[in-house]
Motif scaffolding. Structure first.
Motif, PDB file in Angstrom:
ATOM      1  N   ASP A 111      52.912   3.449 -75.944  1.00 55.31           N
ATOM      2  CA  ASP A 111      53.046   3.329 -74.490  1.00 55.31           C
ATOM      3  C   ASP A 111      52.008   4.200 -73.786  1.00 55.31           C
ATOM      4  O   ASP A 111      51.428   3.807 -72.769  1.00 55.31           O
ATOM      5  CB  ASP A 111      54.460   3.752 -74.067  1.00 55.31           C
ATOM      6  CG  ASP A 111      54.919   3.033 -72.800  1.00 55.31           C
ATOM      7  OD1 ASP A 111      54.114   2.269 -72.249  1.00 55.31           O
ATOM      8  OD2 ASP A 111      56.057   3.247 -72.375  1.00 55.31           O
ATOM      9  N   SER A 112      51.767   5.385 -74.344  1.00 49.35           N
ATOM     10  CA  SER A 112      50.766   6.282 -73.772  1.00 49.35           C
ATOM     11  C   SER A 112      49.365   5.678 -73.877  1.00 49.35           C
ATOM     12  O   SER A 112      48.590   5.703 -72.910  1.00 49.35           O
ATOM     13  CB  SER A 112      50.804   7.633 -74.505  1.00 49.35           C
ATOM     14  OG  SER A 112      49.804   8.500 -74.035  1.00 49.35           O
ATOM     15  N   LEU A 113      49.046   5.107 -75.034  1.00 43.52           N
ATOM     16  CA  LEU A 113      47.739   4.482 -75.231  1.00 43.52           C
ATOM     17  C   LEU A 113      47.571   3.254 -74.345  1.00 43.52           C
ATOM     18  O   LEU A 113      46.496   3.012 -73.790  1.00 43.52           O
ATOM     19  CB  LEU A 113      47.558   4.099 -76.704  1.00 43.52           C
ATOM     20  CG  LEU A 113      47.424   5.260 -77.699  1.00 43.52           C
ATOM     21  CD1 LEU A 113      47.394   4.736 -79.119  1.00 43.52           C
ATOM     22  CD2 LEU A 113      46.169   6.072 -77.404  1.00 43.52           C
ATOM     23  N   SER A 114      48.643   2.473 -74.227  1.00 44.66           N
ATOM     24  CA  SER A 114      48.559   1.290 -73.382  1.00 44.66           C
ATOM     25  C   SER A 114      48.369   1.676 -71.918  1.00 44.66           C
ATOM     26  O   SER A 114      47.629   1.028 -71.186  1.00 44.66           O
ATOM     27  CB  SER A 114      49.814   0.417 -73.544  1.00 44.66           C
ATOM     28  OG  SER A 114      50.956   1.058 -72.999  1.00 44.66           O
ATOM     29  N   SER A 115      49.024   2.767 -71.508  1.00 48.00           N
ATOM     30  CA  SER A 115      48.857   3.248 -70.140  1.00 48.00           C
ATOM     31  C   SER A 115      47.430   3.741 -69.901  1.00 48.00           C
ATOM     32  O   SER A 115      46.886   3.603 -68.800  1.00 48.00           O
ATOM     33  CB  SER A 115      49.857   4.380 -69.841  1.00 48.00           C
ATOM     34  OG  SER A 115      51.178   3.899 -69.845  1.00 48.00           O
TER      35      SER A 115
ATOM     36  N   ILE B 255      50.204   5.720 -63.315  1.00 49.37           N
ATOM     37  CA  ILE B 255      49.721   5.612 -64.695  1.00 49.37           C
ATOM     38  C   ILE B 255      49.424   6.996 -65.275  1.00 49.37           C
ATOM     39  O   ILE B 255      49.790   7.290 -66.421  1.00 49.37           O
ATOM     40  CB  ILE B 255      48.462   4.730 -64.764  1.00 49.37           C
ATOM     41  CG1 ILE B 255      48.805   3.311 -64.347  1.00 49.37           C
ATOM     42  CG2 ILE B 255      47.899   4.721 -66.181  1.00 49.37           C
ATOM     43  CD1 ILE B 255      47.582   2.454 -64.050  1.00 49.37           C
ATOM     44  N   ILE B 256      48.774   7.848 -64.506  1.00 48.46           N
ATOM     45  CA  ILE B 256      48.443   9.200 -64.986  1.00 48.46           C
ATOM     46  C   ILE B 256      49.729   9.979 -65.304  1.00 48.46           C
ATOM     47  O   ILE B 256      49.829  10.639 -66.345  1.00 48.46           O
ATOM     48  CB  ILE B 256      47.604   9.952 -63.941  1.00 48.46           C
ATOM     49  CG1 ILE B 256      46.217   9.313 -63.820  1.00 48.46           C
ATOM     50  CG2 ILE B 256      47.458  11.429 -64.316  1.00 48.46           C
ATOM     51  CD1 ILE B 256      45.381   9.846 -62.671  1.00 48.46           C
ATOM     52  N   PHE B 257      50.715   9.879 -64.416  1.00 49.13           N
ATOM     53  CA  PHE B 257      52.000  10.539 -64.655  1.00 49.13           C
ATOM     54  C   PHE B 257      52.657  10.008 -65.928  1.00 49.13           C
ATOM     55  O   PHE B 257      53.192  10.761 -66.748  1.00 49.13           O
ATOM     56  CB  PHE B 257      52.932  10.323 -63.460  1.00 49.13           C
ATOM     57  CG  PHE B 257      54.331  10.823 -63.680  1.00 49.13           C
ATOM     58  CD1 PHE B 257      54.623  12.181 -63.635  1.00 49.13           C
ATOM     59  CD2 PHE B 257      55.363   9.928 -63.941  1.00 49.13           C
ATOM     60  CE1 PHE B 257      55.919  12.648 -63.854  1.00 49.13           C
ATOM     61  CE2 PHE B 257      56.654  10.377 -64.163  1.00 49.13           C
ATOM     62  CZ  PHE B 257      56.924  11.741 -64.115  1.00 49.13           C
ATOM     63  N   SER B 258      52.593   8.690 -66.122  1.00 50.14           N
ATOM     64  CA  SER B 258      53.198   8.054 -67.298  1.00 50.14           C
ATOM     65  C   SER B 258      52.535   8.525 -68.592  1.00 50.14           C
ATOM     66  O   SER B 258      53.215   8.811 -69.581  1.00 50.14           O
ATOM     67  CB  SER B 258      53.074   6.534 -67.185  1.00 50.14           C
ATOM     68  OG  SER B 258      53.503   5.903 -68.367  1.00 50.14           O
TER      69      SER B 258
END
Length: 295
Positions: free
Chosen positions: A156-160, A120-123
């Protein structure tokens, strides 16, 4: 191929490969770690691939020159693509919400492993980089489709980020024996769905205004108004409407000139107004001028 088109194509292909990679590692990571939220996030990344493919087709169509059936050009193809992307976001958001709610009303879930956290952090980092890259490029070339795709990356970043909080809470709850926190993974999935649906709604709303031929505001057209009045021979502007067609602007202009001058002279002034507007403002693709007599 125009330079802006090349840059948009390149950015879109970069996004496709990045999302394909993220879809695979999120899907596998979610399966191996037992994180439903991460699997849901993998679906979100997969939807990004579909949206990017739509963008590729839209950019190709929008760059076609005007023809008999489309005298104003094909620029609105980008706005149509933006609406398609928005609808994809909304559908994915609903699917994520349904799957997460089922978890809340089912058996107590098993907390994910720490593998989910690293993925998740990488994403989040990769998605934020893609957002900044595409947003800058979209604004530079005034591409609504690319800007929509950039917001897809941001969603996508916020959802991650929501997944990160939820998975972290679930892991913590498992370690300190607080079962309520284990549901953090599922709750994060619901938060993700709300974020995704909201972004999709905003994109659809903005693009639909262009499709419905909404003209630019008085503040936005003031620069075109000033440029037109700077052309010698124009007594006044009777009407000036500007509307966006994807990455470019079309202007409908009615001006008044001395009623005693020849038709040719009036035509030359109108042509001069068109050329001046297009040269002064690169985003203006065409100007349709109507000449009125000034009494």
């Amino acid at each position: 191929m125009k330079e802006n088109t090349k840059q948009i194509y390149r950015a879109t292909w970069i996004g496709i490969f990045a999302n394909l990679f993220l879809t695979i590692i999120k899907g596998l990571g979610g399966f191996l770690s037992g994180s439903r939220a991460l699997i849901a996030d993998a679906l979100h990344s997969a939807s990004d691939i579909v949206s990017s493919v739509v963008i590729l087709f839209a950019v190709r169509i929008s760059n076609k020159p005007p023809d008999k059936e489309h005298p104003y050009g094909h620029g609105k193809a980008e706005n149509v693509a933006s609406i398609i992307v928005a609808l994809l976001l909304i559908v994915v958001g609903i699917e994520i919400s349904i799957s997460s709610i089922k978890i809340l009303f089912g058996e107590t879930p098993i907390a994910p492993t720490q593998l989910a956290l690293f993925i998740i952090i990488f994403s989040i980092i990769l998605k934020e980089v893609l957002f900044q890259y595409k947003m800058r490029l979209g604004k530079k070339y005034n591409s609504t489709a690319l800007i929509s795709d950039a917001w897809h990356h941001r969603s996508d970043s916020l959802s991650s980020l929501a997944v990160l909080i939820g998975v972290g809470a679930a892991i913590l709850g498992d370690k300190i024996n607080m079962p309520i926190l284990v549901y953090g993974d599922a709750i994060a999935g619901i938060v993700v769905s709300i974020i995704v649906i909201k972004v999709g709604y905003n994109l659809a709303k903005e693009s639909s205004l262009v499709i419905l031929e909404k003209v630019l505001s008085d503040e936005d057209v003031s620069k075109y108004h000033d440029t037109t009045l700077s052309v010698e021979g124009i007594n006044q502007i009777d009407e000036l409407f500007a509307r966006t067609h994807g990455s470019y602007v079309i202007i409908d202009l009615k001006i008044s000139v001395d009623s005693k001058m020849s038709v040719k002279k009036g035509h030359d002034i109108g042509k001069s107004a068109k050329i001046t507007l297009m040269q002064t403002h690169p985003e203006v693709s065409n100007v349709f001028v109507h000449i009125n007599p000034f009494n």
